[in-house]
Design an enzyme around this catalytic site. Structure first.
Site, PDB file in Angstrom:
ATOM      1  N   GLN A  85       0.492  -1.159   0.135  1.00 59.27           N
ATOM      2  CA  GLN A  85      -0.146   0.247  -0.599  1.00 59.27           C
ATOM      3  C   GLN A  85       0.421   1.206  -0.121  1.00 59.27           C
ATOM      4  O   GLN A  85       0.683   2.190   0.757  1.00 59.27           O
ATOM      5  CB  GLN A  85      -1.320  -0.185   1.181  1.00 59.27           C
ATOM      6  CG  GLN A  85      -2.538  -0.781   1.082  1.00 59.27           C
ATOM      7  CD  GLN A  85      -2.745  -0.365  -0.021  1.00 59.27           C
ATOM      8  OE1 GLN A  85      -3.449   0.447  -0.307  1.00 59.27           O
ATOM      9  NE2 GLN A  85      -3.717  -1.716  -0.749  1.00 59.27           N
ATOM     10  N   SER A  86       2.113   1.204  -1.008  1.00 61.25           N
ATOM     11  CA  SER A  86       3.154   2.242  -0.722  1.00 61.25           C
ATOM     12  C   SER A  86       2.691   4.023  -1.402  1.00 61.25           C
ATOM     13  O   SER A  86       2.324   3.908  -2.379  1.00 61.25           O
ATOM     14  CB  SER A  86       4.178   1.680  -1.376  1.00 61.25           C
ATOM     15  OG  SER A  86       5.025   2.583  -1.702  1.00 61.25           O
TER      16      SER A  86
END
Length: 357
Positions: A85-86
């Site tokens: 989920q960068s």
């Protein structure tokens, strides 16, 4: 007296070209209700979540310099990596698409979230980024030493397809890959200048800057800015993953590379890099009760949403440090909101479970 003037530092930064991607300056606002709730010190927030590129965040400051470097090197694809989920990967994909560059993202499952199109991963999909998802050690951020062979293999494959790739290190922080200068950190020296100019207009004397610290570029840049322009201001990094000894060395390296790149007659030492690692708790990206409560408190008191991986952890640390008497009641603290709020949504069930307790 500070070693340098603001105009001197600005002139040094002007030697590094950049593309205009975002809205600057980002707002600096006082958190009146939160300050009152905690009983002092005065807390202000630097709203780098409002940069304007793909939901905002600190990474878009860095990408103004990095995208220019990509274009200067005539690359037509950019390869980078981070967690599933960068925010860094999302911001990179958005910036790349804006300039016709193909984004290729290696996303690692460093925490227990499903591989479903939600949060930043949904936005990566909308941007039509090439996404490669891999398993990784839980609770730890991915370091280049662990995945170098994988990155090189992707780079070779991209070249075979006729593209010219640019390898951007995680967070745009540590020099490496195709990035020969600490461009991310230089952008945060620039952010420190911006902060001082805003504080000057408001008649505000800042004692501390506090922020979440992950790949080191933001802290490295802010530390150089403080050393060059405001030595009595302390920059506090709240580590989200690594212990302060090993991580501190990385941040110091980035800061020293930044000093060298800007050609500053300045020595950044180990004691200039202040890191708290006791708030890592269960590990990188793993939500807990303290972070959930901090998210809710800031939302209720100020109508501002933090993210569960970075800023929520840093705010939980700030609240705890205030309660422990780390700061004086008359101190003035600036909290950098570095973005990442789309990660709230894939964490929804964990958040609800903690907030119900």
């Amino acid at each position: 007296m500070a070693p340098f003037s603001i105009s001197e530092i600005k002139k040094k930064i002007e030697d590094f070209p950049k593309k205009n991607l975002i809205h600057l300056p980002t707002p600096l606002q006082k958190l009146e209700n939160l300050s009152q709730e905690l009983g002092g010190p005065e807390i202000y927030m630097k709203r780098d979540d409002l940069t304007g590129l793909a939901f905002g965040g600190n990474k878009s400051r860095k990408l103004e310099f990095i995208i220019q470097d990509v274009l200067s090197k005539k690359a037509d694809a950019i390869i980078t990596w981070a967690s599933l989920q960068s925010n860094w990967c999302l911001q990179t994909a958005a910036a790349a698409r804006k300039f016709g560059i193909k984004p290729i993202l290696l996303l690692f499952k460093t925490y227990d979230l499903p591989e479903e199109y939600d949060g930043n991963l949904l936005l990566d999909y909308i941007l039509d980024a090439d996404v490669i998802i891999k398993e990784a050690e839980k609770g730890k951020a991915v370091r280049i030493g662990d995945i170098l062979d994988m990155v090189e293999a992707v780079e070779d494959e991209v070249k075979e397809l006729g593209h010219t790739p640019y390898v951007a290190p995680i967070g745009g922080s540590m020099v490496g890959g195709s990035m020969e200068k600490p461009l991310g950190a230089i952008s945060y020296v620039n952010a420190f200048v911006e902060l001082l100019e805003q504080a000057g207009k408001q008649g505000l004397e800042i004692n501390y800057v506090i922020h979440s610290s992950g790949s080191g570029g933001t802290q490295g840049g802010l530390a150089v800015g403080a050393k060059a322009l405001k030595e009595d201001m302390k920059v506090l990094g709240i580590s989200v993953s690594e212990d302060k000894e090993s991580y501190g060395k990385e941040v110091l390296t980035i800061a020293q590379d930044t000093v060298k790149a800007l050609n500053l007659d300045l020595a950044v030492e180990k004691e200039d890099i202040i890191i708290f690692d006791e708030y890592i708790k269960e590990g990188y990206g793993i939500l807990n009760k303290e972070v959930s409560d901090a998210l809710r408190l800031v939302a209720i008191k100020e109508g501002i949403f933090l993210d569960p991986v970075y800023t929520g952890k840093a705010m939980a640390a700030l609240i705890d440090l205030v309660k422990k008497g780390y700061f004086k009641k008359e101190d003035k603290i600036v909290f950098f909101h570095t973005g990442g709020t789309p990660a709230l949504f894939p964490n929804k069930q964990h958040l609800v479970n903690f907030l119900k307790k």
